[in-house]
Design an enzyme around this catalytic site. Structure first.
Site, PDB file in Angstrom:
ATOM      1  N   SER A 292      24.311 -30.438  16.785  1.00  0.00           N
ATOM      2  CA  SER A 292      25.123 -30.957  17.776  1.00  0.00           C
ATOM      3  C   SER A 292      26.533 -30.549  17.663  1.00  0.00           C
ATOM      4  O   SER A 292      27.088 -30.627  16.584  1.00  0.00           O
ATOM      5  CB  SER A 292      24.928 -32.721  17.941  1.00  0.00           C
TER       6      SER A 292
ATOM      7  N   GLU B  64      25.054 -46.671   8.053  1.00  0.00           N
ATOM      8  CA  GLU B  64      25.157 -47.591   8.941  1.00  0.00           C
ATOM      9  C   GLU B  64      23.805 -48.063   9.728  1.00  0.00           C
ATOM     10  O   GLU B  64      23.284 -47.837  10.417  1.00  0.00           O
ATOM     11  CB  GLU B  64      25.879 -46.539  10.463  1.00  0.00           C
TER      12      GLU B  64
ATOM     13  N   GLU C 227       7.863 -41.761  15.720  1.00  0.00           N
ATOM     14  CA  GLU C 227       6.535 -41.987  14.741  1.00  0.00           C
ATOM     15  C   GLU C 227       6.729 -41.969  13.463  1.00  0.00           C
ATOM     16  O   GLU C 227       6.135 -42.801  12.727  1.00  0.00           O
ATOM     17  CB  GLU C 227       5.495 -40.658  14.963  1.00  0.00           C
TER      18      GLU C 227
ATOM     19  N   GLN D 112      26.908 -31.817  11.803  1.00  0.00           N
ATOM     20  CA  GLN D 112      25.720 -32.155  10.864  1.00  0.00           C
ATOM     21  C   GLN D 112      24.629 -30.843  10.988  1.00  0.00           C
ATOM     22  O   GLN D 112      23.933 -30.912  12.133  1.00  0.00           O
ATOM     23  CB  GLN D 112      25.245 -33.443  10.923  1.00  0.00           C
TER      24      GLN D 112
HETATM   25  C1  LIG Z   1      19.760 -34.547  21.110  1.00  0.00           C
HETATM   26  C2  LIG Z   1      19.329 -34.160  19.663  1.00  0.00           C
HETATM   27  C3  LIG Z   1      20.489 -33.932  18.811  1.00  0.00           C
HETATM   28  C4  LIG Z   1      20.267 -33.666  17.344  1.00  0.00           C
HETATM   29  N1  LIG Z   1      21.369 -33.465  16.525  1.00  0.00           N
HETATM   30  C5  LIG Z   1      21.046 -33.022  15.394  1.00  0.00           C
HETATM   31  C6  LIG Z   1      22.217 -32.582  14.481  1.00  0.00           C
HETATM   32  O1  LIG Z   1      23.618 -32.581  14.935  1.00  0.00           O
HETATM   33  N2  LIG Z   1      21.845 -32.247  13.175  1.00  0.00           N
HETATM   34  C7  LIG Z   1      20.631 -32.076  12.682  1.00  0.00           C
HETATM   35  O2  LIG Z   1      20.613 -31.870  11.580  1.00  0.00           O
HETATM   36  N3  LIG Z   1      19.707 -32.183  13.432  1.00  0.00           N
HETATM   37  C8  LIG Z   1      19.839 -32.871  14.833  1.00  0.00           C
HETATM   38  N4  LIG Z   1      18.575 -33.145  15.379  1.00  0.00           N
HETATM   39  C9  LIG Z   1      17.364 -32.755  14.955  1.00  0.00           C
HETATM   40  C10 LIG Z   1      16.694 -34.122  14.816  1.00  0.00           C
HETATM   41  O3  LIG Z   1      16.976 -34.780  13.646  1.00  0.00           O
HETATM   42  C11 LIG Z   1      14.975 -33.701  14.720  1.00  0.00           C
HETATM   43  O4  LIG Z   1      14.963 -32.939  16.073  1.00  0.00           O
HETATM   44  C12 LIG Z   1      14.329 -34.688  14.410  1.00  0.00           C
HETATM   45  O5  LIG Z   1      14.685 -35.166  12.986  1.00  0.00           O
HETATM   46  C13 LIG Z   1      12.744 -34.241  14.454  1.00  0.00           C
HETATM   47  O6  LIG Z   1      12.590 -33.230  13.971  1.00  0.00           O
HETATM   48  P1  LIG Z   1      11.543 -31.987  14.778  1.00  0.00           P
HETATM   49  O7  LIG Z   1      12.371 -31.791  16.078  1.00  0.00           O
HETATM   50  O8  LIG Z   1      11.770 -30.808  13.670  1.00  0.00           O
HETATM   51  O9  LIG Z   1      10.293 -32.784  15.012  1.00  0.00           O
HETATM   52  P2  LIG Z   1       9.178 -32.741  14.092  1.00  0.00           P
HETATM   53  O10 LIG Z   1       9.476 -33.332  12.939  1.00  0.00           O
HETATM   54  O11 LIG Z   1       8.471 -31.420  14.191  1.00  0.00           O
HETATM   55  O12 LIG Z   1       8.155 -33.626  15.004  1.00  0.00           O
HETATM   56  C14 LIG Z   1       7.487 -33.293  16.022  1.00  0.00           C
HETATM   57  C15 LIG Z   1       6.672 -34.601  16.450  1.00  0.00           C
HETATM   58  O13 LIG Z   1       5.657 -34.706  15.279  1.00  0.00           O
HETATM   59  C16 LIG Z   1       5.860 -36.176  14.972  1.00  0.00           C
HETATM   60  N5  LIG Z   1       5.563 -36.235  13.741  1.00  0.00           N
HETATM   61  C17 LIG Z   1       6.372 -35.882  12.688  1.00  0.00           C
HETATM   62  N6  LIG Z   1       6.127 -36.129  11.314  1.00  0.00           N
HETATM   63  C18 LIG Z   1       5.118 -37.100  11.751  1.00  0.00           C
HETATM   64  C19 LIG Z   1       4.278 -37.797  10.548  1.00  0.00           C
HETATM   65  N7  LIG Z   1       4.455 -37.708   9.355  1.00  0.00           N
HETATM   66  N8  LIG Z   1       3.461 -38.864  11.284  1.00  0.00           N
HETATM   67  C20 LIG Z   1       3.446 -38.997  12.498  1.00  0.00           C
HETATM   68  N9  LIG Z   1       4.172 -37.948  13.564  1.00  0.00           N
HETATM   69  C21 LIG Z   1       4.855 -37.273  12.809  1.00  0.00           C
HETATM   70  C22 LIG Z   1       7.182 -36.533  15.471  1.00  0.00           C
HETATM   71  O14 LIG Z   1       7.710 -37.982  15.784  1.00  0.00           O
HETATM   72  C23 LIG Z   1       7.537 -35.630  16.790  1.00  0.00           C
HETATM   73  O15 LIG Z   1       6.941 -36.300  17.908  1.00  0.00           O
HETATM   74  C24 LIG Z   1      18.948 -33.552  16.939  1.00  0.00           C
HETATM   75  C25 LIG Z   1      17.921 -33.632  17.959  1.00  0.00           C
HETATM   76  C26 LIG Z   1      18.422 -33.969  19.074  1.00  0.00           C
HETATM   77  C27 LIG Z   1      17.098 -33.966  20.118  1.00  0.00           C
END
Ligand SMILES: Cc1cc2nc3c(=O)[nH]c(=O)nc-3n(C[C@H](O)[C@H](O)[C@H](O)COP(=O)(O)OP(=O)(O)OC[C@H]3O[C@@H](n4cnc5c(N)ncnc54)[C@H](O)[C@@H]3O)c2cc1C
Length: 400
Positions: free
Chosen positions: A161, A244, A387, A126
């Site tokens: 992933s 799901e 969050e 994905q």
């Molecule tokens: C082990 C793992 C597997 C993953 N696998 C996939 C995958 O297969 N495909 C894929 O597309 N993605 C994948 N992801 C990505 C995952 O979907 C994102 O890490 C997640 O959506 C958070 O986005 P970000 O990392 O950009 O963090 P950010 O969105 O930048 O967030 C950083 C911090 O800010 C906080 N934050 C953000 N917005 C707000 C808000 N509006 N209010 C308050 N707090 C906020 C968040 O809670 C977090 O603590 C994976 C991530 C991990 C860790």
């Protein structure tokens, strides 16, 4: 509400258990137990075994190879899968992409992709998140421009992933930069070996390289690989993430790993007493057990209401928060039980079931525990950060 399983459901449970006993290869169960060494080939093989029995994707409509099981039967099935240390489904294909294809894909896409997702022949990843777009996916920038009958894709995904082990990926891309951000997104699938796609692994704290960056440099993808309508990617992505509802509780994982924590604590001793029998440890177990039971009842309550039309989005976010925190607590309990034994875990990623040199004298359940504990620090991030889930609850349930 009555949560007793009917005699028919219990007979179904016995049938599932017997099938798994007779068909789950020991080496696959061993690898799944030692989370440390999950192998895509195992998923492929197990998915094929389930599909041959007609159980490759129980949640799909029967006409595509699914079953007509009730939600409770699907629950029973998953309980037995995890209890037996069988791998879960080949999730990205069976549970994420397939429902979107079934609802919005063309007839060609359905006949081309669904059978090979079902029998595990093709694996999927994905690609939604980008360096500047995770929680706020609508701002993603990877661009797909239509030229003739091909889209030309440029940009970058991150945290993808299993990208290296996947045959195909499904991606959210921007096809129209001129409209409201959500309206300009489309959903497209591409083979991972398409020229111009480059994958760079990311090593994580658990010692694995399951996550990746995926770069697109003038990647040509046939227009026929766009799913549904251009500009509808946001709607399809939401549909996918919504499908799901109770999976976000990670109930089966949590139950299995609590059981492992208890088994480990039964094998370890403190001052000549089994750890599990010490007041300090048994108190910790009791607390986790009570919270997990509450989570299980919440899931069952939702499953029992599956035919109702309630808007459950806030509940699902609550399940995600509780379920992911529980993943952290049950894996932490294992580490507590292991004590200093938990320190060694990174070496020998090639260990096999028969390897006698692998940590001689160690409890088998110790293998992989530390790695899993470290990986699950991310449980409150992947699948929607905690969050952000809290914001959803505040908006939908409290109206703030
Ligand atoms: C082990 C793992 C597997 C993953 N696998 C996939 C995958 O297969 N495909 C894929 O597309 N993605 C994948 N992801 C990505 C995952 O979907 C994102 O890490 C997640 O959506 C958070 O986005 P970000 O990392 O950009 O963090 P950010 O969105 O930048 O967030 C950083 C911090 O800010 C906080 N934050 C953000 N917005 C707000 C808000 N509006 N209010 C308050 N707090 C906020 C968040 O809670 C977090 O603590 C994976 C991530 C991990 C860790």
């Amino acid at each position: 509400m009555n949560f007793e399983f009917s005699p028919e459901d219990e007979a179904f449970r016995a049938e599932v258990r017997e099938f798994i006993r007779a068909n789950l290869p020991a080496e696959i169960a061993c690898d799944a137990r030692r989370w440390f060494n999950p192998k895509v080939d195992n998923y492929r093989r197990w998915q094929g075994i389930l599909a041959a029995r007609g159980w490759g994707a129980p949640h799909w409509p029967p006409e595509y190879g699914g079953t007509d099981w009730s939600a409770i039967r699907r629950h029973i099935f998953m309980e037995e899968i995890y209890k037996a240390d069988a791998p879960d489904f080949f999730w990205q294909g069976t549970h994420m992409l397939a429902p979107v294809l079934i609802a919005f894909g063309s007839a060609d896409q359905k006949s081309r992709f669904l059978p090979k997702i079902l029998n595990g022949e093709e694996s999927w990843c994905q690609g939604f998140s980008e360096p500047g777009a995770g929680s706020d996916l609508a701002t993603l920038r990877t661009a797909a421009k239509l030229e003739g009958d091909h889209y030309i894709i440029n940009g970058q995904k991150i945290w993808t992933s299993d990208a290296r082990e996947s045959d195909w990926g499904f991606f959210l891309v921007r096809t129209d930069p001129t409209v409201k951000p959500q309206r300009g997104l489309s959903f497209i699938v591409a083979r991972m070996d398409t020229p111009g796609i480059r994958i760079r692994p990311i090593r994580t704290i658990d010692g694995r390289e399951e996550l990746n960056e995926v770069f697109f440099d003038n990647v040509r993808v046939p227009q026929a690989q766009l799913v549904g309508e251009p500009g509808m990617g946001w709607t399809y992505a939401k549909y996918l993430l919504d499908k799901e509802r109770t999976a976000s509780a990670f109930l089966y994982f949590n139950k299995r790993h609590l059981q492992k924590a208890k088994a480990l604590a039964s094998e370890q001793f403190a001052g000549g007493v089994r750890l599990i029998d010490t007041p300090a440890f048994s108190r910790k177990v009791a607390r986790v057990e009570a919270d997990l039971l509450a989570l299980e009842w919440s899931v069952l309550r939702i499953l029992a209401q599956e035919k109702n039309k309630y808007d459950l989005n806030a509940v699902v976010s609550a399940l995600k928060i509780r379920g992911s925190e529980m993943q952290q607590r049950v894996t932490e309990l294992q580490i507590d039980a292991l004590g200093p034994l938990a320190l060694r875990h990174f070496e020998r990623r090639d260990a096999t079931i028969d390897d006698p040199t692998w940590m001689p004298g160690w409890p088998e359940l110790a293998i992989g525990a530390s790695s899993l504990f470290l990986f699950e620090r991310a449980a409150t991030i992947y699948g929607g950060a905690r969050e952000v889930q809290k914001n959803i609850i505040a908006k939908l349930a409290i109206g703030s």
